[in-house]
Design a protein around this motif. Structure first.
Motif, short mmCIF file in Angstrom:
data_model
loop_
_atom_site.label_atom_id
_atom_site.label_comp_id
_atom_site.label_asym_id
_atom_site.label_seq_id
_atom_site.Cartn_x
_atom_site.Cartn_y
_atom_site.Cartn_z
N PRO A 1 -13.86 153.80 70.79
CA PRO A 1 -13.57 154.16 72.18
C PRO A 1 -14.27 155.44 72.64
O PRO A 1 -14.71 155.51 73.80
N ALA A 2 -14.42 156.42 71.77
CA ALA A 2 -15.08 157.67 72.16
C ALA A 2 -16.57 157.44 72.43
O ALA A 2 -17.12 157.98 73.40
N LEU A 3 -17.22 156.65 71.60
CA LEU A 3 -18.65 156.36 71.81
C LEU A 3 -18.86 155.53 73.08
O LEU A 3 -19.81 155.76 73.82
N ILE A 4 -17.98 154.57 73.30
CA ILE A 4 -18.08 153.75 74.51
C ILE A 4 -17.88 154.63 75.74
O ILE A 4 -18.69 154.63 76.67
N GLY A 5 -16.81 155.40 75.75
CA GLY A 5 -16.49 156.25 76.90
C GLY A 5 -17.56 157.26 77.21
O GLY A 5 -17.81 157.57 78.38
N ALA A 6 -18.24 157.77 76.20
CA ALA A 6 -19.27 158.79 76.41
C ALA A 6 -20.47 158.26 77.19
O ALA A 6 -21.22 159.04 77.77
N ASP B 1 -16.77 159.10 84.87
CA ASP B 1 -15.37 158.81 85.20
C ASP B 1 -15.26 157.73 86.27
O ASP B 1 -14.34 156.93 86.26
N ASP B 2 -16.20 157.71 87.20
CA ASP B 2 -16.13 156.81 88.35
C ASP B 2 -17.09 155.62 88.22
O ASP B 2 -17.59 155.10 89.20
N ILE B 3 -17.30 155.15 87.00
CA ILE B 3 -18.20 154.03 86.74
C ILE B 3 -17.81 152.80 87.57
O ILE B 3 -16.62 152.56 87.78
N ALA B 4 -18.80 152.07 88.01
CA ALA B 4 -18.61 150.73 88.59
C ALA B 4 -19.38 149.79 87.67
O ALA B 4 -20.61 149.78 87.68
N TYR B 5 -18.67 149.03 86.84
CA TYR B 5 -19.27 148.25 85.75
C TYR B 5 -19.04 146.78 86.01
O TYR B 5 -17.90 146.34 86.17
N ARG B 6 -20.13 146.02 86.00
CA ARG B 6 -20.05 144.57 86.22
C ARG B 6 -20.73 143.84 85.06
O ARG B 6 -21.87 144.14 84.72
N TYR B 7 -20.03 142.85 84.51
CA TYR B 7 -20.64 141.97 83.51
C TYR B 7 -21.56 140.94 84.16
O TYR B 7 -22.43 140.39 83.51
N ARG C 1 -13.60 149.91 87.67
CA ARG C 1 -13.82 151.10 88.48
C ARG C 1 -13.51 152.42 87.78
O ARG C 1 -13.52 153.45 88.43
N ASP C 2 -13.24 152.43 86.53
CA ASP C 2 -13.12 153.72 85.84
C ASP C 2 -13.42 153.54 84.36
O ASP C 2 -13.41 152.43 83.84
N ARG C 3 -13.72 154.64 83.73
CA ARG C 3 -14.16 154.63 82.33
C ARG C 3 -13.12 154.00 81.41
O ARG C 3 -13.46 153.21 80.54
N ASP C 4 -11.85 154.34 81.59
CA ASP C 4 -10.81 153.78 80.71
C ASP C 4 -10.75 152.26 80.81
O ASP C 4 -10.54 151.57 79.81
N VAL D 1 -29.21 146.66 85.41
CA VAL D 1 -29.55 147.54 86.52
C VAL D 1 -28.51 148.65 86.50
O VAL D 1 -27.30 148.37 86.58
N MET D 2 -28.98 149.91 86.37
CA MET D 2 -28.06 151.02 86.15
C MET D 2 -28.42 152.21 87.05
O MET D 2 -29.59 152.39 87.39
N ARG D 3 -27.41 152.99 87.38
CA ARG D 3 -27.62 154.26 88.07
C ARG D 3 -26.86 155.31 87.28
O ARG D 3 -25.73 155.07 86.85
N PHE D 4 -27.48 156.49 87.11
CA PHE D 4 -26.94 157.54 86.26
C PHE D 4 -26.60 158.79 87.06
O PHE D 4 -27.21 159.07 88.10
N ASP D 5 -25.63 159.55 86.55
CA ASP D 5 -25.30 160.83 87.17
C ASP D 5 -26.20 161.93 86.57
O ASP D 5 -27.04 161.66 85.70
N ASP D 6 -26.02 163.15 87.02
CA ASP D 6 -26.86 164.26 86.56
C ASP D 6 -26.67 164.59 85.09
O ASP D 6 -27.53 165.22 84.48
N ALA D 7 -25.54 164.18 84.50
CA ALA D 7 -25.28 164.43 83.09
C ALA D 7 -25.81 163.32 82.19
O ALA D 7 -25.62 163.37 80.97
N GLY D 8 -26.47 162.31 82.78
CA GLY D 8 -27.01 161.22 81.98
C GLY D 8 -26.00 160.15 81.64
O GLY D 8 -26.25 159.32 80.77
N ARG D 9 -24.85 160.15 82.32
CA ARG D 9 -23.85 159.10 82.11
C ARG D 9 -24.03 158.03 83.18
O ARG D 9 -24.37 158.33 84.32
N CYS D 10 -23.79 156.82 82.80
CA CYS D 10 -23.98 155.70 83.72
C CYS D 10 -22.85 155.66 84.75
O CYS D 10 -21.68 155.67 84.39
N GLN D 11 -23.23 155.60 86.05
CA GLN D 11 -22.26 155.50 87.15
C GLN D 11 -22.13 154.08 87.68
O GLN D 11 -21.09 153.73 88.21
N GLU D 12 -23.21 153.32 87.58
CA GLU D 12 -23.19 151.92 88.01
C GLU D 12 -23.94 151.11 86.98
O GLU D 12 -25.03 151.50 86.55
N PHE D 13 -23.35 149.99 86.59
CA PHE D 13 -23.95 149.12 85.59
C PHE D 13 -23.71 147.68 86.01
O PHE D 13 -22.57 147.27 86.24
#
Length: 136
Positions: free
Chosen positions: A22-27, A31-37, A45-48, A112-124
């Motif tokens: 879970p820690a590796l996945i969450g990293a 926090d505000d990811i929008a993730y679509r399979y 709509r959130d990391r958890d 297709v992905m969009r990243f935040d300034d910290a290099g975390r994925c915000q949209e996937f």
């Protein structure tokens, strides 16, 4: 993002999928990811929620796959386009029924992905198609 940081993220994505930690996945995700399979899915709509989905827990919105038995999944992805915070990647995911068995399913993937300034994925958003046996 650049090609090198995008490749590192994709390598971390594979490592997280293989570990189901879970820690590796969450990293990987903001926090505000929008993730679509699938492109037509309502997004998680959130990391958890994404972590729970990867682990096969929680509210399945129709996209999550089961947790793969160790040794039954392998993948290779690479970025093919990077434009600021947007990355498009393509690759191949292969599955076996048993760790020592033959590959039984192969999928060609596009992310297709969009990243935040910290290099975390915000949209996937994932696009994939299973290869016909005749093409393997």
């Amino acid at each position: 993002m650049n090609y090198e940081s995008a490749q590192r993220w994709l390598d971390d994505y594979i490592a997280a999928w293989l570990s189901f930690d879970p820690a590796l996945i969450g990293a990987l995700f903001s926090d505000d990811i929008a993730y679509r399979y699938h492109p037509y899915d309502e997004p998680y709509r959130d990391r958890d929620a994404v972590v729970a989905s990867w682990l096969g827990e929680g509210d399945d919105q129709g996209g999550a796959s089961d947790v793969d038995e160790p040794g039954t999944f392998e993948a290779h992805y690479r970025p093919i386009a990077v434009d600021g915070t947007v990355v498009v990647a393509q690759g191949v995911s292969s599955y076996r029924d048993t760790p020592d068995g033959p590959i039984v399913r192969v999928y060609d993937n596009c992310f297709v992905m969009r990243f935040d300034d910290a290099g975390r994925c915000q949209e996937f958003t994932e696009f994939y198609v299973q290869r016909p046996a005749s093409a393997e």
